[in-house]
Write a protein that holds these residues in place. Structure first.
Motif, PDB file in Angstrom:
ATOM      1  N   GLU A   1       0.836  -1.205   0.000  1.00  0.00           N
ATOM      2  CA  GLU A   1       0.000   0.000   0.000  1.00  0.00           C
ATOM      3  C   GLU A   1       0.872   1.258   0.000  1.00  0.00           C
ATOM      4  O   GLU A   1       0.619   2.213  -0.737  1.00  0.00           O
ATOM      5  CB  GLU A   1      -0.922  -0.001   1.214  1.00  0.00           C
ATOM      6  CG  GLU A   1      -1.789   1.222   1.338  1.00  0.00           C
ATOM      7  CD  GLU A   1      -2.607   1.207   2.625  1.00  0.00           C
ATOM      8  OE1 GLU A   1      -2.850   2.303   3.173  1.00  0.00           O
ATOM      9  OE2 GLU A   1      -2.976   0.128   3.092  1.00  0.00           O
ATOM     10  N   GLY A   2       1.912   1.251   0.816  1.00  0.00           N
ATOM     11  CA  GLY A   2       2.823   2.391   0.871  1.00  0.00           C
ATOM     12  C   GLY A   2       3.546   2.617  -0.446  1.00  0.00           C
ATOM     13  O   GLY A   2       3.713   3.754  -0.892  1.00  0.00           O
TER      14      GLY A   2
ATOM     15  N   ARG B   1       2.420   1.782  -3.403  1.00  0.00           N
ATOM     16  CA  ARG B   1       1.432   2.291  -4.362  1.00  0.00           C
ATOM     17  C   ARG B   1       1.195   3.786  -4.172  1.00  0.00           C
ATOM     18  O   ARG B   1       0.985   4.512  -5.140  1.00  0.00           O
ATOM     19  CB  ARG B   1       0.121   1.528  -4.227  1.00  0.00           C
ATOM     20  CG  ARG B   1       0.186   0.154  -4.825  1.00  0.00           C
ATOM     21  CD  ARG B   1      -1.164  -0.508  -4.882  1.00  0.00           C
ATOM     22  NE  ARG B   1      -1.040  -1.821  -5.456  1.00  0.00           N
ATOM     23  CZ  ARG B   1      -1.553  -2.924  -4.947  1.00  0.00           C
ATOM     24  NH1 ARG B   1      -2.263  -2.861  -3.835  1.00  0.00           N
ATOM     25  NH2 ARG B   1      -1.388  -4.082  -5.534  1.00  0.00           N
ATOM     26  N   GLU B   2       1.217   4.230  -2.920  1.00  0.00           N
ATOM     27  CA  GLU B   2       1.043   5.665  -2.656  1.00  0.00           C
ATOM     28  C   GLU B   2       2.239   6.458  -3.168  1.00  0.00           C
ATOM     29  O   GLU B   2       2.084   7.563  -3.669  1.00  0.00           O
ATOM     30  CB  GLU B   2       0.842   5.896  -1.166  1.00  0.00           C
ATOM     31  CG  GLU B   2      -0.488   5.411  -0.632  1.00  0.00           C
ATOM     32  CD  GLU B   2      -0.600   5.522   0.873  1.00  0.00           C
ATOM     33  OE1 GLU B   2       0.316   6.052   1.530  1.00  0.00           O
ATOM     34  OE2 GLU B   2      -1.623   5.049   1.411  1.00  0.00           O
ATOM     35  N   MET B   3       3.427   5.886  -3.042  1.00  0.00           N
ATOM     36  CA  MET B   3       4.637   6.575  -3.484  1.00  0.00           C
ATOM     37  C   MET B   3       4.779   6.537  -5.004  1.00  0.00           C
ATOM     38  O   MET B   3       5.349   7.446  -5.601  1.00  0.00           O
ATOM     39  CB  MET B   3       5.868   5.927  -2.835  1.00  0.00           C
ATOM     40  CG  MET B   3       5.965   6.195  -1.344  1.00  0.00           C
ATOM     41  SD  MET B   3       7.257   5.238  -0.492  1.00  0.00           S
ATOM     42  CE  MET B   3       8.644   5.378  -1.556  1.00  0.00           C
TER      43      MET B   3
ATOM     44  N   PRO C   1       2.139   5.858  -7.818  1.00  0.00           N
ATOM     45  CA  PRO C   1       0.738   5.561  -8.195  1.00  0.00           C
ATOM     46  C   PRO C   1       0.543   5.102  -9.636  1.00  0.00           C
ATOM     47  O   PRO C   1      -0.580   5.035 -10.104  1.00  0.00           O
ATOM     48  CB  PRO C   1       0.040   6.878  -7.927  1.00  0.00           C
ATOM     49  CG  PRO C   1       1.081   7.926  -7.997  1.00  0.00           C
ATOM     50  CD  PRO C   1       2.361   7.260  -7.577  1.00  0.00           C
TER      51      PRO C   1
END
Length: 80
Positions: free
Chosen positions: A72-73, A75-77, A79
């Motif tokens: 998840e982290g 993917r946030e970094m 996108p």
């Protein structure tokens, strides 16, 4: 930290409780107050303890949860 010290003393149940406290505190603080890596580390440490205790299913569940947080982290970094 304290949890890892408890593991070295073979106080595995106490260490599990300590890592639970870390996760609970981070949940209350939210992402602004607690780095996700702290939660990932606590979950991974709990997984290792569960593995040592022979609870392989519980260990796998905790490893998968920590991996999901890492993904998840990322993917946030990134996108893309």
């Amino acid at each position: 930290g304290i949890g890892n010290h408890l593991v070295k003393q073979n106080r595995l149940d106490d260490a599990l409780q300590m890592f639970d406290r870390v996760i609970e505190i981070c949940d209350r603080l939210g992402p602004e107050g607690c780095d996700r890596q702290i939660v990932v580390s606590a979950l991974s440490n709990q997984a290792v303890i569960r593995q040592k205790q022979g609870d392989l299913e519980g260990a796998m569940e905790l490893f998968e949860k920590s991996l999901a947080i890492l993904v998840e982290g990322l993917r946030e970094m990134h996108p893309e």
